[in-house]
Design an enzyme around this catalytic site. Structure first.
Site, mmCIF file in Angstrom:
data_model
loop_
_atom_site.group_PDB
_atom_site.id
_atom_site.type_symbol
_atom_site.label_atom_id
_atom_site.label_comp_id
_atom_site.label_asym_id
_atom_site.label_seq_id
_atom_site.Cartn_x
_atom_site.Cartn_y
_atom_site.Cartn_z
ATOM 1 N N CYS A 1 0.865 -1.188 0.000
ATOM 2 C CA CYS A 1 0.000 0.000 0.000
ATOM 3 C C CYS A 1 0.897 1.232 0.000
ATOM 4 O O CYS A 1 2.094 1.126 -0.292
ATOM 5 C CB CYS A 1 -0.990 -0.019 1.170
ATOM 6 S SG CYS A 1 -0.274 0.165 2.810
ATOM 7 N N ASN B 1 2.326 1.470 4.300
ATOM 8 C CA ASN B 1 2.596 0.208 4.981
ATOM 9 C C ASN B 1 2.279 0.292 6.473
ATOM 10 O O ASN B 1 2.971 -0.292 7.309
ATOM 11 C CB ASN B 1 4.037 -0.251 4.741
ATOM 12 C CG ASN B 1 4.312 -1.690 5.137
ATOM 13 O OD1 ASN B 1 5.417 -2.014 5.554
ATOM 14 N ND2 ASN B 1 3.345 -2.574 5.029
ATOM 15 N N CYS C 1 -1.447 0.551 7.339
ATOM 16 C CA CYS C 1 -2.862 0.184 7.483
ATOM 17 C C CYS C 1 -3.226 -1.028 6.629
ATOM 18 O O CYS C 1 -3.340 -2.141 7.124
ATOM 19 C CB CYS C 1 -3.780 1.356 7.137
ATOM 20 S SG CYS C 1 -3.794 2.691 8.340
ATOM 21 N N ARG C 2 -3.392 -0.792 5.333
ATOM 22 C CA ARG C 2 -3.950 -1.834 4.463
ATOM 23 C C ARG C 2 -3.023 -3.021 4.260
ATOM 24 O O ARG C 2 -3.445 -4.178 4.412
ATOM 25 C CB ARG C 2 -4.336 -1.239 3.107
ATOM 26 C CG ARG C 2 -5.430 -0.195 3.204
ATOM 27 C CD ARG C 2 -5.680 0.486 1.886
ATOM 28 N NE ARG C 2 -4.525 1.312 1.511
ATOM 29 C CZ ARG C 2 -4.378 1.890 0.335
ATOM 30 N NH1 ARG C 2 -5.288 1.713 -0.612
ATOM 31 N NH2 ARG C 2 -3.327 2.640 0.076
ATOM 32 N N SER C 3 -1.783 -2.776 3.867
ATOM 33 C CA SER C 3 -0.907 -3.924 3.558
ATOM 34 C C SER C 3 -0.535 -4.736 4.793
ATOM 35 O O SER C 3 -0.529 -5.967 4.720
ATOM 36 C CB SER C 3 0.322 -3.497 2.748
ATOM 37 O OG SER C 3 1.080 -2.523 3.406
ATOM 38 N N ASP D 1 -8.346 3.330 1.802
ATOM 39 C CA ASP D 1 -7.346 3.557 2.842
ATOM 40 C C ASP D 1 -8.019 4.099 4.106
ATOM 41 O O ASP D 1 -8.483 5.244 4.125
ATOM 42 C CB ASP D 1 -6.299 4.546 2.337
ATOM 43 C CG ASP D 1 -5.101 4.652 3.247
ATOM 44 O OD1 ASP D 1 -5.193 4.231 4.426
ATOM 45 O OD2 ASP D 1 -4.062 5.160 2.788
#
Length: 147
Positions: free
Chosen positions: A9, A12, A14-16, A121
């Site tokens: 993301c 690095n 939150c999402r990934s 995000d």
């Protein structure tokens, strides 16, 4: 041979890392997993506290993860690179070394039923639960594809 999958993301945090944690919970030791960001803004930092807390409510522990930046070397070190949105994908592809054949597939490609072309995000949307819901759907699709 264990498949190596990298989630990417922007920062690095939150999402990934959430995708890494969710897939790790589903796959156990059947995959080697990591996550990275296309930016270096948060290098060395743990995931964002609200994401850690939201994941923990689902039994996913993200506390040991640390942000790192995506590098050209990742094309050699991983069998599959999974960005969270088209902008991340474009940033990754700009770094692709000549001759590198590692596939890059959006995470939402594994969940066409969700009707999304990106994982929103939550750093900006503040909706960590909806992001995790989508990550879980995408992760299940990835597992079906890999196994």
């Amino acid at each position: 041979m264990t498949r190596r999958v990298l989630f990417v993301c922007l920062g690095n945090i939150c999402r990934s890392p959430a995708a890494e944690g969710v897939v790790r919970a589903m796959a156990g030791d059947r995959l080697r997993l990591d996550s990275a960001g296309t930016s270096d803004w948060h290098r060395g930092n743990p995931p964002y506290r609200p994401m850690i807390d939201a994941a923990a409510r689902r039994g996913i522990d993200l506390r040991g993860l640390r942000a790192r930046q995506f590098t050209r070397r990742d094309f050699l070190d991983f069998d599959l690179i999974v960005p969270m949105d088209p902008d991340n994908r474009a940033d990754i592809e700009r770094l692709r070394p000549e001759g590198a054949t590692t596939p890059v597939h959006l995470f939402t490609d594994y969940a066409p039923e969700a009707g999304m072309n990106h994982v929103p995000d939550p750093y900006y949307t503040r909706d960590f639960e909806a992001t995790l819901d989508l990550i879980e759907i995408c992760a299940a699709g990835l597992m079906r594809d890999l196994f």
